[in-house]
Design an enzyme around this catalytic site. Structure first.
Site, PDB file in Angstrom:
ATOM      1  N   ASP A 458      66.500  93.798  35.637  1.00  0.00           N
ATOM      2  CA  ASP A 458      67.909  93.904  35.993  1.00  0.00           C
ATOM      3  C   ASP A 458      68.347  95.324  36.322  1.00  0.00           C
ATOM      4  O   ASP A 458      69.488  95.526  36.747  1.00  0.00           O
ATOM      5  CB  ASP A 458      68.784  93.370  34.854  1.00  0.00           C
ATOM      6  CG  ASP A 458      68.666  91.859  34.711  1.00  0.00           C
ATOM      7  OD1 ASP A 458      67.651  91.295  35.169  1.00  0.00           O
ATOM      8  OD2 ASP A 458      69.573  91.232  34.140  1.00  0.00           O
ATOM      9  N   GLU A 529      67.091  86.887  41.931  1.00  0.00           N
ATOM     10  CA  GLU A 529      67.329  85.654  41.188  1.00  0.00           C
ATOM     11  C   GLU A 529      68.742  85.185  41.456  1.00  0.00           C
ATOM     12  O   GLU A 529      69.687  85.977  41.424  1.00  0.00           O
ATOM     13  CB  GLU A 529      67.104  85.847  39.682  1.00  0.00           C
ATOM     14  CG  GLU A 529      67.908  86.980  39.065  1.00  0.00           C
ATOM     15  CD  GLU A 529      67.609  87.185  37.591  1.00  0.00           C
ATOM     16  OE1 GLU A 529      66.439  87.460  37.276  1.00  0.00           O
ATOM     17  OE2 GLU A 529      68.550  87.072  36.779  1.00  0.00           O
TER      18      GLU A 529
END
Length: 876
Positions: A458, A529
């Site tokens: 992330d 994602e």
């Protein structure tokens, strides 16, 4: 030591019959590992006994003595976390049903260390014996024959111990004291918000512990670099490398001999005392090499490297590996977006996020079934965020031609610089992360399916961490791209710069038209994602995973938190956004079965639209270069993020993906009503004819449009035409597309249920996980369709069942759902259908085939939103 493995799945010798721990009827027979009699070889530990330290007063020195009494311990397999072992022994039955994992597990079991113990037998001494431990969750103190060897810290931080002086002929005992795990504090595995975490936090072992034996010189590893001559691919340069280790305290001269891709290798190397050296062989040139391709583009041939080390004419070690010849480039395009070029051809990544089994159980047949599903849906890649699996997974991906994007995970100790991850790294943590990267790079480097490694998820790691990781990649001869993260968060940090990968959501429900937008997660650039969130399994699966109360809440109280959504934290602990949209668009559910039927249609259209929008924009001004659907599968039975459910039951989401990813596919665009043909394969298609029809909800044809002589390059895109805005349509209506070849044979069929009152995304009020809508589409006409009748014929032989369905009524069937069952009524899974959730117009029929394990007299259920479920026995 050798990578020439003698893998032992079960014991080679039975020691004696021991009394079982309570409720351990599922435990394997007690075993002792027998090491290979060959001069050199690597043997996997065949099984363990485990017990809580709260039940054991003995020390590690005592427990690691041969014939220590472990008769009251639990017997488990060669790879087993603590909880997996307890489940295997019946301590926690039916763990994944309802709220059992929350209510029936004693968390205190896992707040103390656990002991792992095994025995192995050797016939004689070896001058060089090494114990290989692939990592321990969270850490382990290792003992052999009464002597403490040291610690192994971290799930992926492999360590080797020279045990040559401690191993004795006959029986030897190995013990590991495993500490409790905390993903925020330890380098372990975390389930983030994917699932309820395993109550033991996966403490224990999930890869093989091995013992390697050899002579004075060992082969610590081997790998191959390939360089493909592009663009013609008429030749390839192949260079083998061997990591050679002198295990003695005096110089050694070693003769290395072997083959790489059937080319002879021969080199003599001088090693100083205790020296390890990487030996590079002279590159070999192969003419007309067999090139490894992702499966849509070609074959997946594998070559061999085999090496033998000899000292004074005597073999001291062997190693071998497979590899593929292919070229991988990953860079940023002119828009700054990540792209992948395989063998000189840019390939749009259409992947899914991988979840291992929640208890990290090794299940090779299940792995293979899931990779077959991946191919069947037309996906070409899988991202593994921190769940780096066992060797079988990568061997299957090599064989099936599925590209892999492994890497570290977010939101825990691996990524503490996010501000919401684990504890900040201390100086002691850097060597653990460094060693983990080194071990996993060595583990992955020879697999052609692995096309990159993501060192962040992330957020991109800071510069010092990036440089540390890159140094380890260089040490082990890593041949593939290294990416800073799956997200743009953190910015373009040196030395790797920008990730070129967005991660701006969504993760919860959005309408199909969302993907055709120009903001956030819409189809442009590369997305690490994203998806439309919840996927409701088929009714059998829902009833099997939820208790009665949960089933009622699912359709009556969508805002109520469900235990099987995420890990219980907002916003993914309930299905309100999905269920509210379902009621607004399809109508308020009247029962659980009605809720599930409507959810399948919603999941189908959502998933199909996401894949189709990205396919349409593969050649846009800002092209969609790839995305990872979040997620491919689940770690346990879940209502969140999957294309097929945990029990391998394919439903609406699965068949929406399968339809969108047909090799040659005709599709409708939600944003501008355009019809395009997408090719996703290696060849060109010519002389295609496209037909588009618009029908009202009662089956009246109000518009028809056709075009012939269409060609599409593969991969590529052909624009066909744009449908007009038809006036006076019913609130719910259908668009039906059909593509035929020059002989009139069907190539692709596709049906859309649409609304004259479209969904309107409210982009300005978007959250990080979804975009609300200011107007919902009206698809309630589907629920008001008259009941349809069908004629069904089914024939089964061995592992194939063929089903023909004909619509004998005067009403449209939006989606005929076919379910295959065993004679006892349970579902026959896994199963792959040539097509399913098929639309049928009055008088129309379709024949589909299911592939499955051999079954005697299976039955077929036929149902749908306006088809009363009926069951038919297949003839044989």
């Amino acid at each position: 030591m050798s990578a020439f493995r003698v893998r032992v799945a079960l014991a080679l010798a039975v020691l004696l019959t021991l009394s079982l721990a309570p409720a351990s009827t599922a435990a394997p027979a007690d075993v002792v590992t027998t090491l290979s009699e060959a001069e050199s070889g690597t043997t996997a530990i065949a099984g363990w006994q485990i017990q809580s330290s709260a039940q054991v007063s003995a020390t590690g020195a005592e427990i690691s003595q041969p014939r220590y009494d472990d008769s009251r311990w639990y017997r488990v397999g060669p790879r087993s976390t603590v909880l997996a072992g307890l489940v295997q022994n019946g301590r926690y039955p039916d763990l994944f049903h309802g709220t059992n994992m929350r209510d029936n597990v004693n968390r205190a079991d896992f707040q103390v260390p656990w002991w792992y113990r095994t025995e192995f037998h050797v016939r004689d001494r070896s001058p060089n014996t090494v114990l290989k431990i692939p990592g321990v969750t969270s850490r382990g103190e290792v003992f052999l024959n009464g002597t403490e060897l040291g610690d192994v810290v971290g799930t992926y931080n492999a360590r080797e111990f020279d045990i040559s002086a401690l191993v004795k002929p006959g029986r030897n005992a190995l013990a590991i004291k495993v500490a409790p795990a905390d993903p925020k504090k330890d380098f372990t595995i975390s389930w983030i918000d994917w699932a309820q975490p395993a109550p033991d936090n996966n403490m224990g072992l999930f890869r093989d512990v091995e013992i390697a034996r050899g002579g004075a010189v060992s082969l610590a590893g081997a790998y191959v670099h390939t360089k493909l001559a592009l663009p013609g691919m008429g030749s390839a340069e192949v260079q083998a490398f061997a990591e050679v280790r002198n295990t003695t305290d005096r110089p050694q001269t070693v003769a290395l001999q072997g083959e790489v891709a059937s080319r002879w290798l021969n080199q003599v190397v001088r090693l100083n005392a205790n020296e390890t050296k990487t030996v590079a062989f002279t590159p070999e040139t192969l003419r007309n090499p067999r090139v490894w391709w992702p499966y849509q583009y070609g074959e997946q041939p594998l070559y061999r490297l085999d090496l033998t080390a000899r000292v004074n004419g005597r073999t001291t070690d062997r190693t071998g590996t497979t590899f593929g010849i292919r070229d991988v480039v990953s860079n940023l395009n002119a828009k700054g977006d990540r792209q992948f070029i395989i063998n000189g051809r840019q390939i749009q990544i259409r992947g899914g996020g991988w979840a291992s089994d929640l208890l990290l159980r090794t299940q090779p047949d299940r792995l293979e079934a899931q990779l077959r599903y991946t191919r069947d849906m037309g996906l070409n890649a899988i991202r593994l965020e921190g769940k780096l699996e066992t060797p079988e997974f990568y061997e299957l991906a090599d064989r099936y031609g599925i590209m892999l994007l492994p890497g570290w995970e977010c939101c825990d100790k691996w990524e503490p610089w996010t501000g919401w991850g684990g504890e900040a790294w201390t100086p002691e943590d850097y060597p653990i992360a460094q060693g983990s990267l080194n071990a996993q790079a060595r583990f992955l480097r020879n697999h052609p399916s692995v096309i990159a490694f993501l060192i962040g998820s992330d957020i991109s790691p800071p510069e010092d961490v990036q440089r540390m990781y890159l140094a380890e990649f260089e040490k082990v001869g890593w041949p593939n791209p290294v990416l800073p993260a799956a997200s743009l968060n953190g910015g373009p940090r040196p030395p790797l710069g920008s990730s070129g990968s967005k991660m701006e959501g969504p993760y919860d429900w959005v309408p199909p038209v969302y993907w055709y937008g120009d903001k956030l997660g819409a189809a442009f650039g590369f997305a690490g994602e994203l998806s439309a969130g919840h996927s409701i399994p088929a009714l059998d699966t829902v009833r099997g995973m939820l208790n009665a109360t949960e089933q009622e809440q699912l359709w009556r109280e969508p805002a109520t938190p469900q235990f099987h959504t995420g890990r219980g934290n907002e916003p993914f602990n309930n299905l309100y956004l999905f269920s509210n949209a379902l009621a607004q668009r399809y109508g308020t559910p009247t029962s659980l079965a009605d809720y599930v039927d409507k959810a399948q249609l919603a999941n189908y259209e959502q998933v199909r639209a996401q894949f189709e929008a990205n396919a349409r924009r593969m050649t846009a001004e800002r092209p969609a270069t790839g995305f990872i659907y979040w997620m491919l599968n689940n770690a346990w039975p879940s209502l969140n993020w999957h294309l097929y459910s945990y029990d391998l039951n394919p439903a609406g989401a699965y068949f929406g993906a399968k339809k969108a990813n047909e090799p040659i596919h005709i599709q409708y665009s939600y944003d501008d009503r355009s019809v395009v043909i997408v090719g996703q394969g290696p060849k060109k298609a010519d002389q295609l004819t496209a037909l588009a029809e618009v029908y009202t909800i009662d089956g009246k044809l109000v518009h028809s449009q056709t075009k012939s002589g269409i060609s599409v390059s593969l991969p590529g895109l052909a624009e066909v035409f744009t449908l007009p805005a038809v006036q006076n349509l019913s609130a719910t209506y259908f668009v039906r597309l059909k593509l035929t070849d020059g002989h009139g044979k069907d190539v692709s069929r596709n049906t859309y249920w649409l609304s004259s009152k479209p969904d309107i995304p409210d982009w300005d009020n978007s959250e990080w996980y979804y975009t609300p809508v200011s107007q919902f589409a009206d698809l309630k006409g589907l629920a008001a369709l008259p009941n349809a009748s069908v004629d069904v014929r089914a024939r089964s032989f061995g592992d194939k069942t063929t089903v023909t369905v004909r619509n004998t009524s005067s009403t449209i069937i939006p989606a005929v759902q076919l379910t295959l069952r065993k004679a006892d009524g349970s579902q026959l899974l896994p199963v792959t259908w040539s097509d399913n959730y098929v639309a049928l117009w009055p008088g129309e029929s379709i024949t589909v085939q299911a592939s499955h394990e051999p079954a005697r007299r299976p039955t077929v259920d036929i149902g749908g939103i306006n088809v009363a479920t009926q069951r038919l026995a297949a003839t044989q």
